[in-house]
Each structure stands twice: as C-alpha cells, then as structure tokens.
Design a protein around this motif. Structure first.
Motif, PDB file in Angstrom:
ATOM      1  N   SER A  17      54.694   6.656  31.365  1.00  0.00           N
ATOM      2  CA  SER A  17      55.012   7.248  32.793  1.00  0.00           C
ATOM      3  C   SER A  17      54.179   8.329  33.082  1.00  0.00           C
ATOM      4  N   GLU A  61      59.740  -1.743  43.244  1.00  0.00           N
ATOM      5  CA  GLU A  61      58.494  -2.333  42.625  1.00  0.00           C
ATOM      6  C   GLU A  61      57.236  -2.179  43.664  1.00  0.00           C
ATOM      7  N   MET A  65      54.494  -2.127  39.517  1.00  0.00           N
ATOM      8  CA  MET A  65      54.726  -0.949  38.693  1.00  0.00           C
ATOM      9  C   MET A  65      56.313  -0.264  39.475  1.00  0.00           C
ATOM     10  N   MET A  66      57.079   0.304  38.642  1.00  0.00           N
ATOM     11  CA  MET A  66      58.321   0.847  39.214  1.00  0.00           C
ATOM     12  C   MET A  66      57.945   2.392  39.764  1.00  0.00           C
ATOM     13  N   LEU A 110      56.537   4.314  36.333  1.00  0.00           N
ATOM     14  CA  LEU A 110      56.242   3.593  35.141  1.00  0.00           C
ATOM     15  C   LEU A 110      55.553   2.472  35.155  1.00  0.00           C
ATOM     16  N   ARG A 111      54.461   2.441  34.578  1.00  0.00           N
ATOM     17  CA  ARG A 111      53.273   1.409  34.716  1.00  0.00           C
ATOM     18  C   ARG A 111      53.416   0.134  34.375  1.00  0.00           C
ATOM     19  N   ARG A 112      54.641  -0.103  33.791  1.00  0.00           N
ATOM     20  CA  ARG A 112      54.781  -1.561  33.129  1.00  0.00           C
ATOM     21  C   ARG A 112      53.442  -2.338  32.396  1.00  0.00           C
ATOM     22  N   ASP A 113      53.424  -3.302  32.957  1.00  0.00           N
ATOM     23  CA  ASP A 113      51.987  -3.913  32.427  1.00  0.00           C
ATOM     24  C   ASP A 113      50.637  -3.697  33.262  1.00  0.00           C
TER      25      ASP A 113
END
Length: 261
Positions: A17, A61, A65-66, A110-113
């Motif tokens: 993050s 989103e 990404m969040m 927050l990058r997630r995937d």
C-alpha cells in the motif's frame, strides 16, 4: 529518519500500500475542484457524487485498486510532519510549512492484484490533484515533506512522457557527518517495489554526484527489475566497479544496500 514509514508496506515481497498526507493550512476540501482536477488533469474518474459529503471522504475501486481520500481536520499527530520536513535539503521552507499546517488529506492506494508500479502511479495522481487545492501547502510522503510545485511538476512531466514517476515515489536524501568533507545519501521508497533501499556512506564525491548515482541506480533497479546483491559490483562504464554491501541501514530502517562511491 526512524519514524513511521508512510510510503509503503511490503506485501509478499512485492510492495503493498501507498499512504501519504497532503498538508493544508485550513480544514477544508473543495470537492468540485478536486474531482475536476482528478478527471481533467490526471485522468482519474472520480465524480463529485462519489464523495461522502458529510465525512468529506472518498473510498472506491479504481482500475482494480482500492483508493481513498479523506479530510482530517487536525495536524498530523506526534509532530511527524515537522520531523520529516527536516530531511528535505531542497526546500528551506519545509519545516515552517509543516509547523503551520492545520489539517491534512489522507491519501491511500492498495494495489490488490495490480503491480506496485500501477498503484504508485495512481497514488501520485491522487496526491498531485490534492496539491492543487488552494489551501494545500506540502506533501508529507517518503519520509519527507515536498513542495507542491516540485511534486506536481514532476508528476505532470512523468505522466505526459509515460516515464516512471521516480522523483514522486522515491526520496533521495543527502547529508554530511563532517561539515561537508564527505557526503552520505539514501533512498526512501524502494521498499514499495520490493527492493532494498540504497545508501552511500561518507563519500568524498560531490553531493550532486552522490545524488546522481543514487538516482541512476534506483532508476536502473526499478526500470529493469533487477536485484542487486551483497558482494557484487555495479558501474555505468567499463571502468567503474562500485562495491555493493548489504547491512543494517544507517539513515533508514531495515537492511539496505550500501554502494561504495
């Protein structure tokens, strides 16, 4: 420089993050201006209707990404901004700005995937848009406090050229332990991309050369996704062979790679 790392949180060895704070001299956000700047200048599709008007915050989103923005109607706690401002040798007014701020905008991605590079690029756009607010006075990111024009000008250049926004995502610090006879340098932000921070310790070279070396090595490591290792050497010419040593950080927390220069 032993304070909280607000630039990145490592996740599965690949970065995680991005979190930072935009300093304000009054506790207010012009949501219409901010939404317009995000859309028109930075290509981020946030509309005014997406905001929680009561809380003056946004969580959504974006491209998988969040992303979050939130007005905090108080200075950053524990004097963190003032301590970080002291690291910015480029901006003599940084400490005064940090001391005077009355509120701040929390910016997080927050990058997630998605890749750390994609998350970092989105984070830079969000911060730059927030810095267009008329009451924005600085960006508390990367263990330092950066001037709005410095941050936004680099962000605009990188986005227009398609280059990686290195100066927005990695801070290059310089200092001397002996009144200028030698200089030390360090990076702050490489861990966001799963890389070791870099340091040069007590170099007899000029400060501009120390900065240039760290900048070029960081760009090489991130652009080429290479891993520098303890005991290896690197150089930017056939003759240059600079030793790499891995050990506990001197200027930043954690283990760093020292470049003999």
């Amino acid at each position: 420089m032993d304070g909280q790392d607000t630039s990145a949180e490592k996740e599965d060895g690949m970065g995680g993050s991005f979190v930072g704070f935009v300093l304000l001299d009054s506790p207010a956000i012009d949501i219409d201006l901010l939404s317009g700047s995000l859309r028109e200048e930075w290509g981020v599709p946030i509309e005014e209707k997406d905001w929680d008007q009561e809380q003056q915050s946004f969580v959504s989103e974006i491209n998988g990404m969040m992303a979050a923005l939130s007005l905090m109607e108080a200075p950053i706690p524990n004097g963190e901004a003032v301590g970080n401002a002291r690291t910015n040798f480029r901006w003599p007014g940084a400490v005064a700005v940090a001391e005077a701020h009355k509120a701040h905008i929390l910016v997080a991605v927050l990058r997630r995937d998605r890749s750390p590079e994609e998350a970092g690029s989105l984070f830079v756009k969000l911060c730059a848009a927030c810095l267009r607010q008329p009451n924005a006075t600085g960006a508390n990111v990367l263990g330092s406090v950066l001037a709005p024009d410095f941050y936004c000008d680099f962000a605009k250049h990188y986005m227009e050229t398609g280059e990686f926004p290195l100066m927005n995502l990695v801070f290059f610090g310089l200092y001397s332990n002996d009144g200028g006879a030698t200089f030390c340098g360090y990076t702050y932000g490489m861990t966001a991309f799963g890389k070791r921070e870099l340091e040069v310790i007590d170099s007899p070279q000029k400060p501009g050369d120390v900065f240039g070396l760290l900048h070029d090595v960081a760009a090489y490591v991130l652009d080429s996704d290479v891993e520098l290792k303890d005991g290896e050497t690197l150089g930017f010419s056939a003759e240059q062979k600079l030793a790499i040593t891995e050990s506990a950080g001197v200027s930043v927390n954690g283990v760093t790679l020292k470049i003999g220069f």
